[in-house]
Design an enzyme around this catalytic site. Structure first.
Site, mmCIF file in Angstrom:
data_model
loop_
_atom_site.group_PDB
_atom_site.id
_atom_site.type_symbol
_atom_site.label_atom_id
_atom_site.label_comp_id
_atom_site.label_asym_id
_atom_site.label_seq_id
_atom_site.Cartn_x
_atom_site.Cartn_y
_atom_site.Cartn_z
ATOM 1 N N ARG A 30 0.831 -1.211 0.062
ATOM 2 C CA ARG A 30 -0.134 -0.074 0.031
ATOM 3 C C ARG A 30 0.831 1.309 -0.005
ATOM 4 N NH1 ARG A 30 -5.405 -0.262 1.470
ATOM 5 N NH2 ARG A 30 -6.178 -2.498 0.954
ATOM 6 N N ARG A 34 -3.523 6.894 0.917
ATOM 7 C CA ARG A 34 -4.057 8.124 1.579
ATOM 8 C C ARG A 34 -3.048 8.744 2.148
ATOM 9 N NH1 ARG A 34 -9.126 5.032 3.467
ATOM 10 N NH2 ARG A 34 -7.464 3.477 3.295
ATOM 11 N N ARG A 43 -7.362 11.941 -5.372
ATOM 12 C CA ARG A 43 -8.692 11.492 -5.216
ATOM 13 C C ARG A 43 -9.790 12.347 -4.518
ATOM 14 N NH1 ARG A 43 -11.802 8.917 -3.778
ATOM 15 N NH2 ARG A 43 -11.789 7.532 -2.398
ATOM 16 N N ASP A 79 -7.035 -2.777 -7.274
ATOM 17 C CA ASP A 79 -7.546 -3.371 -5.991
ATOM 18 C C ASP A 79 -7.701 -4.820 -6.344
ATOM 19 O OD1 ASP A 79 -8.389 -2.324 -3.358
ATOM 20 O OD2 ASP A 79 -9.769 -3.754 -3.915
ATOM 21 N N TYR A 156 -14.842 -11.853 0.490
ATOM 22 C CA TYR A 156 -15.509 -10.643 0.306
ATOM 23 C C TYR A 156 -16.609 -10.799 -0.627
ATOM 24 C CZ TYR A 156 -11.720 -7.702 1.969
ATOM 25 O OH TYR A 156 -10.913 -6.901 2.854
HETATM 26 O O1 CP3 Z 1 0.031 0.850 -3.407
HETATM 27 C C1 CP3 Z 1 -0.369 -0.268 -3.329
HETATM 28 O O2 CP3 Z 1 -0.235 -1.276 -2.663
HETATM 29 C C2 CP3 Z 1 -1.230 -0.754 -4.644
HETATM 30 C C3 CP3 Z 1 -2.715 -0.581 -4.386
HETATM 31 C C4 CP3 Z 1 -3.596 -1.404 -3.705
HETATM 32 C C5 CP3 Z 1 -4.767 -1.016 -3.210
HETATM 33 N N1 CP3 Z 1 -5.361 -2.227 -2.772
HETATM 34 C C6 CP3 Z 1 -5.621 0.360 -3.297
HETATM 35 C C7 CP3 Z 1 -6.308 0.871 -2.267
HETATM 36 C C8 CP3 Z 1 -3.244 -2.930 -3.474
HETATM 37 C C9 CP3 Z 1 -2.120 -3.724 -3.319
HETATM 38 C C10 CP3 Z 1 -4.677 -3.326 -2.562
HETATM 39 C C11 CP3 Z 1 -4.813 -4.495 -2.261
HETATM 40 C C12 CP3 Z 1 -6.001 -4.819 -1.486
HETATM 41 N N2 CP3 Z 1 -7.269 -4.300 -1.678
HETATM 42 C C13 CP3 Z 1 -6.115 -5.857 -0.453
HETATM 43 C C14 CP3 Z 1 -4.938 -6.730 0.042
HETATM 44 C C15 CP3 Z 1 -3.946 -6.126 0.617
HETATM 45 C C16 CP3 Z 1 -4.181 -5.931 2.100
HETATM 46 O O3 CP3 Z 1 -4.384 -4.767 2.759
HETATM 47 O O4 CP3 Z 1 -4.544 -6.958 2.748
HETATM 48 C C17 CP3 Z 1 -7.195 -5.890 0.067
HETATM 49 C C18 CP3 Z 1 -7.711 -6.474 1.185
HETATM 50 C C19 CP3 Z 1 -8.135 -4.900 -0.602
HETATM 51 C C20 CP3 Z 1 -9.491 -4.624 -0.530
HETATM 52 C C21 CP3 Z 1 -9.764 -3.221 -0.098
HETATM 53 N N3 CP3 Z 1 -9.598 -2.173 -0.839
HETATM 54 C C22 CP3 Z 1 -10.019 -2.663 1.275
HETATM 55 C C23 CP3 Z 1 -10.364 -3.542 2.391
HETATM 56 C C24 CP3 Z 1 -10.107 -1.303 1.099
HETATM 57 C C25 CP3 Z 1 -10.789 -0.245 2.124
HETATM 58 C C26 CP3 Z 1 -9.418 -0.356 3.351
HETATM 59 C C27 CP3 Z 1 -8.666 0.912 2.937
HETATM 60 O O5 CP3 Z 1 -7.463 0.641 3.253
HETATM 61 O O6 CP3 Z 1 -9.455 1.836 2.992
HETATM 62 C C28 CP3 Z 1 -9.699 -0.804 -0.143
HETATM 63 C C29 CP3 Z 1 -9.548 0.476 -0.634
HETATM 64 C C30 CP3 Z 1 -8.239 0.836 -1.208
HETATM 65 N N4 CP3 Z 1 -7.480 0.104 -2.129
HETATM 66 C C31 CP3 Z 1 -7.568 1.941 -0.997
HETATM 67 C C32 CP3 Z 1 -6.443 2.056 -1.686
HETATM 68 C C33 CP3 Z 1 -5.416 3.027 -1.908
HETATM 69 C C34 CP3 Z 1 -8.062 3.184 -0.212
HETATM 70 C C35 CP3 Z 1 -9.423 3.728 -0.959
HETATM 71 C C36 CP3 Z 1 -9.277 5.368 -1.031
HETATM 72 O O7 CP3 Z 1 -8.615 5.681 -1.789
HETATM 73 O O8 CP3 Z 1 -10.352 5.787 -0.452
#
Ligand code: CP3
Length: 354
Positions: A30, A34, A43, A79, A156
């Site tokens: 990640r 944010r 965003r 994602d 999910y």
């Molecule tokens: O920089 C990176 O790592 C690449 C981008 C990336 C995102 N999601 C962007 C994202 C990656 C590799 C993921 C993988 C992901 N997504 C996982 C596996 C990794 C982990 O954290 O265990 C999972 C479980 C998800 C599902 C997911 N997407 C969740 C649970 C959430 C909400 C929780 C959160 O962090 O807000 C997301 C949203 C998400 N995916 C965001 C980002 C940057 C935040 C959303 C936003 O910008 O509002």
């Protein structure tokens, strides 16, 4: 296949293959997100999935941490939930709530609603983003593609939202085991194709995030997650034997040895796993991880001390430094820099002759 410029920094690829490197490569799960003000600014005008679906925006966000920090890899901004979307499920990203599926899978009949997507068209925007990033990187660092593990995606799709326990998803395994296997099989087929095509579009490494592996007991993991993870790696490696493949099965302490017996090149550790114990279970595999992301909330001298401790525990070879899970939105980018720079500084001096 495209013609891309040669790699200038291949530390991560070499570490993944078990070769010696002059310093330990580092990236952060990640790393785009944010906690970066430039991400929040971008965003502010666009929804999360709009950014994912617009190759120029996804490429810009992917590069944000690369421009800021001395990272040894980029990870494509996307994602894991774009795959359920491509199968016809609606996914909303609710502010403060995380992902929501308004119509989750409730019973086996609901599998009939799922589409078998043509990955190259339905997820073409991810491939376009990968190609754009790979061009923009111009060989600076390797590009990581990724997908969710079959079990994590099923969790999910059945639960309908993030959850601490994923009780509905876990009960599916016992109420409807045949339907669960059918869904996991179908996900694995799509994911294998998806990962293979990510490499064709420009990814040089791939990571499978089985983020909810730790919700399963050892038997359930062995039945409902491991066989599909194994098959995913096998099919990927048949297509791209040269591209390293990383698996991150968060919480699956009991599975480290079994994962080492698959075709994954690198085993990711979360921060609750002990690197020394993990080495004993995983033999010659490269390990990735595993600083507790909470350490980044501490003062700089603490971060540096913890990085040193981590590097000593893993040793100088067969290690890709990372956090034990993702960056947190409240992290200070200055502390991310301290982490990255400390990995390089200490890992280089640890290798220096006395
Ligand atoms: O920089 C990176 O790592 C690449 C981008 C990336 C995102 N999601 C962007 C994202 C990656 C590799 C993921 C993988 C992901 N997504 C996982 C596996 C990794 C982990 O954290 O265990 C999972 C479980 C998800 C599902 C997911 N997407 C969740 C649970 C959430 C909400 C929780 C959160 O962090 O807000 C997301 C949203 C998400 N995916 C965001 C980002 C940057 C935040 C959303 C936003 O910008 O509002």
């Amino acid at each position: 296949m495209y013609d891309f410029p040669p790699l200038q920094n291949d530390l991560l690829l070499r570490a993944a293959r078990g070769e010696d490197t002059p310093r330990t490569p580092v990236w952060m799960m990640r790393q785009a997100g944010r906690y970066l003000p430039e991400y929040r600014a971008l965003r502010a005008g666009e929804s999360f999935f709009k950014v994912c679906r617009t190759p120029a925006l996804a490429a810009e966000v992917t590069l944000q941490p690369i421009e800021r920090f001395d990272l040894d890899a980029a990870i494509i901004f996307s994602d894991i939930l774009v795959v359920p979307q491509a199968m016809g499920m609606e996914v909303r990203m609710e502010k403060g709530e995380g992902p929501v599926f308004p119509e989750p899978l409730r019973q086996p009949d609901d599998l009939d609603r799922l589409l078998t997507p043509d990955v190259s068209t339905e997820l073409g925007y991810v491939f376009d983003a990968l190609t754009a990033v790979r061009r923009a990187l111009a060989g600076r660092v390797p590009l990581i593609g990724f997908c969710g593990g079959p079990w994590t995606l099923m969790a999910y799709m059945v639960e309908g939202a993030g959850s601490k326990q994923f009780a509905q998803a876990r009960s599916w395994l016992h109420r409807y085991p045949l339907a669960a296997h059918e869904l996991l099989r179908c996900l694995t087929d799509i994911l294998a194709d998806y990962l293979i095509r990510q490499v064709e579009a420009g990814a040089q490494v791939v990571q499978v995030f089985d983020s909810w592996a730790g919700l399963l007991g050892p038997r359930e993991f062995a039945t409902f997650s491991l066989p599909y993870l194994r098959d995913l790696a096998h099919r990927f490696k048949q297509a791209h034997p040269e591209a390293p493949c990383i698996v991150f099965a968060r919480g699956a302490h009991h599975a480290l040895k079994a994962l080492a017996d698959t075709e994954y090149d690198v085993i990711g550790l979360d921060w609750t796993m002990d690197p020394v114990a993990a080495r004993k279970k995983t033999g010659h595999k490269t390990l990735q991880g595993n600083l507790d992301p909470a350490v980044l909330f501490a003062k700089p001298s603490t971060i540096r001390a913890e990085v040193r401790r981590m590097l000593e525990a893993f040793g100088p070879r067969r290690h890709i430094a990372n956090l034990g899970h993702g960056m947190h939105p409240n992290h200070d980018p200055a502390h991310a820099r301290i982490f990255v720079d400390a990995v390089h500084e200490f890992s280089e001096t640890m290798r220096a002759p006395e």
